[in-house]
Enzyme design. Structure first.
Site, PDB file in Angstrom:
ATOM      1  N   GLU A 251       0.858  -1.189   0.000  1.00  0.00           N
ATOM      2  CA  GLU A 251       0.000   0.000   0.000  1.00  0.00           C
ATOM      3  C   GLU A 251       0.891   1.235   0.000  1.00  0.00           C
ATOM      4  OE1 GLU A 251      -2.734   2.257   3.165  1.00  0.00           O
ATOM      5  OE2 GLU A 251      -3.339   0.169   2.851  1.00  0.00           O
TER       6      GLU A 251
ATOM      7  N   CYS B 213      -2.218   8.829   2.395  1.00  0.00           N
ATOM      8  CA  CYS B 213      -1.953   8.342   1.036  1.00  0.00           C
ATOM      9  C   CYS B 213      -3.044   8.707   0.036  1.00  0.00           C
ATOM     10  CB  CYS B 213      -1.735   6.833   1.051  1.00  0.00           C
ATOM     11  SG  CYS B 213      -3.130   5.878   1.660  1.00  0.00           S
TER      12      CYS B 213
END
Length: 472
Positions: free
Chosen positions: A243, A277
């Site tokens: 990720e 993110c």
């Protein structure tokens, strides 16, 4: 936190990013300690008599949920101190983490195999086949700094729920939350050897942990550069989930409900100083309202208090490292020198804090447009044709979550179909997430699907049994 008589090879100082105050020290370990931890974990996995039954795992996680409730105030303060996320936002993270543990319990309760059809032709006559699930093996989890409570829950919770021994390497900037959480796992009844925390003394030692042949599953949350490099060095057969970040795009049509949209865009870009993110970073706005949107976001940002993350009055905390504060400032100045208009933002407030900034029409080749800034900076671009805006939104080699604001269903559906993204939010910001939904970076943004049920599934194998009997 390795079981056995392991000597530290050094000390890691954990300091508050806001003011540099020393909070605590943790032990660093060398390759011998890493090998010892892997031996413990692999021996557990290879001896099936030591596996934890489903009812035992439910019992442990149920107690853990209660312990997290009891220790919430203490954990919130530790996390805010070491990570810099403001206190009020860290409270939300803590609530999510507790809910995540309860989600892990639900995963165990709903875990089941399926029947595979037999008796359909001559080859499959007199047979019964079905599947069940088993843990995949030793899990090694490498975590990021920005959500030091919830990310650990997302990695360790599913590992424990699926029955995997887990070794966790927390971010060097924020290890304390992880150590405290794992202590609560142990206090809840998880044998110590099932969850070990290590802080390797060097990158080489960390790489030795990740790439060892005893690792069955590698869970990584962090930079693309490091994640893809480590994936390339995994042992044969090891599975992984990566990720990384995105440069989240938002499309705002002229018919959008700005009263609703603007607070979300400001929050989505400035939350945790943009160190998320899927932070709002690139906002493509129909030309008729573009400047208005930029100025209103700036106005909302100017009202936010930047400062001490442990104060209940703070909206935006510090950047995790001083070097990152300097980098953000360099990228902003680069964009302005290239022709971007600074709508708001006074640059560095201190070595650790950066003012919420809005830039208008940064050129396409500037860092703030092409790269993930990971700072409290929102770029607003005007467009005349939505397809041109979508083309610009899709132009990068990263792809994660995106958003569109409009009152027109057809516009929303068009954007949903055309945007490169794993998820498109309609009239919501790019940072929206609940922990049971799929959460996936595509292209260079990651590999595999996050979200607790999806990670739980990844950390298991599906095993089939075929029974042959003349009585079937």
């Amino acid at each position: 936190m390795i079981t056995g008589n392991i000597k530290a090879s050094g000390k890691l100082d954990v300091t508050a990013p806001y003011d540099g105050q020393l909070i605590a020290t943790v032990d660093k370990v060398d390759k011998n300690a890493i090998d010892h931890a892997l031996n413990i974990a692999s021996d557990l996995y290879n001896d099936r008599s030591k596996w934890l039954s489903a009812d035992k795992r439910i019992e442990i996680l149920t107690r853990l949920s209660a312990l997290m409730e009891d220790n919430a105030e203490r954990l919130i303060l530790i996390s805010a101190q070491e990570g810099g996320k403001p206190l009020n936002d860290t409270k939300v993270e803590m609530a999510r983490a507790i809910d995540g543990i309860n989600n892990c319990i639900e995963c165990i309760r709903n875990n089941h195999g399926e029947e595979i059809p037999m008796g359909l032709n001559a080859a499959s006559m007199n047979r019964l086949a079905f599947t069940s699930h088993e843990p995949i093996g030793v899990v090694v989890a490498v975590s990021a700094f920005n959500h030091p409570i919830n990310l650990i829950v997302h990695q360790v919770g599913p590992a424990v729920a699926s029955g995997c021994p887990v070794i966790i390497k927390p971010a060097d900037d924020t290890p304390l939350s992880c150590y405290e959480l794992v202590k609560l796992f142990h206090q809840a009844g998880l044998p110590e050897e099932w969850a070990q925390v290590v802080s390797p003394e060097s990158h080489d030692v960390a790489e030795a942990l990740v790439t060892d042949s005893r690792v069955g599953f590698f869970s990584f949350i962090g930079s693309a550069r490091v994640g893809w490099m480590l994936r390339s060095k995994l042992a044969p057969g090891a599975r992984c989930a990566l990720e990384h970040g995105g440069v989240a795009p938002v499309i705002v049509a002229a018919d959008a409900d700005l009263q609703s949209a603007l607070p979300m865009l400001a929050k989505g870009g400035f939350y945790h100083a943009g160190q998320v993110c899927v932070s709002v970073q690139r906002v493509f706005v129909e030309k008729a309202i573009a400047r208005q949107v930029a100025e209103k976001i700036a106005e909302l940002g100017n009202k936010m208090t930047v400062g001490d993350p442990t104060s209940a009055d703070t909206d935006i905390g510090p950047i995790i490292r001083h070097s990152e504060t300097n980098r953000i400032n360099e990228w902003v100045e680069e964009a302005i020198n290239a022709g971007a208009e600074r709508i708001s933002g006074s640059g560095k407030i201190s070595d650790s804090c950066y003012s919420p900034t809005v830039l208008f029409n940064p050129p396409e080749n500037t860092s703030v447009t092409c790269k993930e800034i990971f700072g409290p900076v929102i770029c607003v671009y005007e467009y005349e044709d939505i397809d041109e805006a979508i083309k610009r939104a899709n132009s990068l080699d990263v792809s994660f979550q995106a958003a569109v604001y409009t009152s027109n269903l057809d516009t929303a559906m068009h954007a949903y179909k055309q945007l490169n993204a794993s998820a498109v939010m309609v009239n919501d910001f790019t940072a929206f997430r609940v922990d049971w939904m799929p959460f996936a970076g595509l292209r260079q943004s990651g590999m595999g699907v996050g979200g607790i049920p999806h990670t739980f599934k990844d950390m298991q194998i599906e095993k089939m049994i075929v029974i042959k009997s003349g009585k079937l």
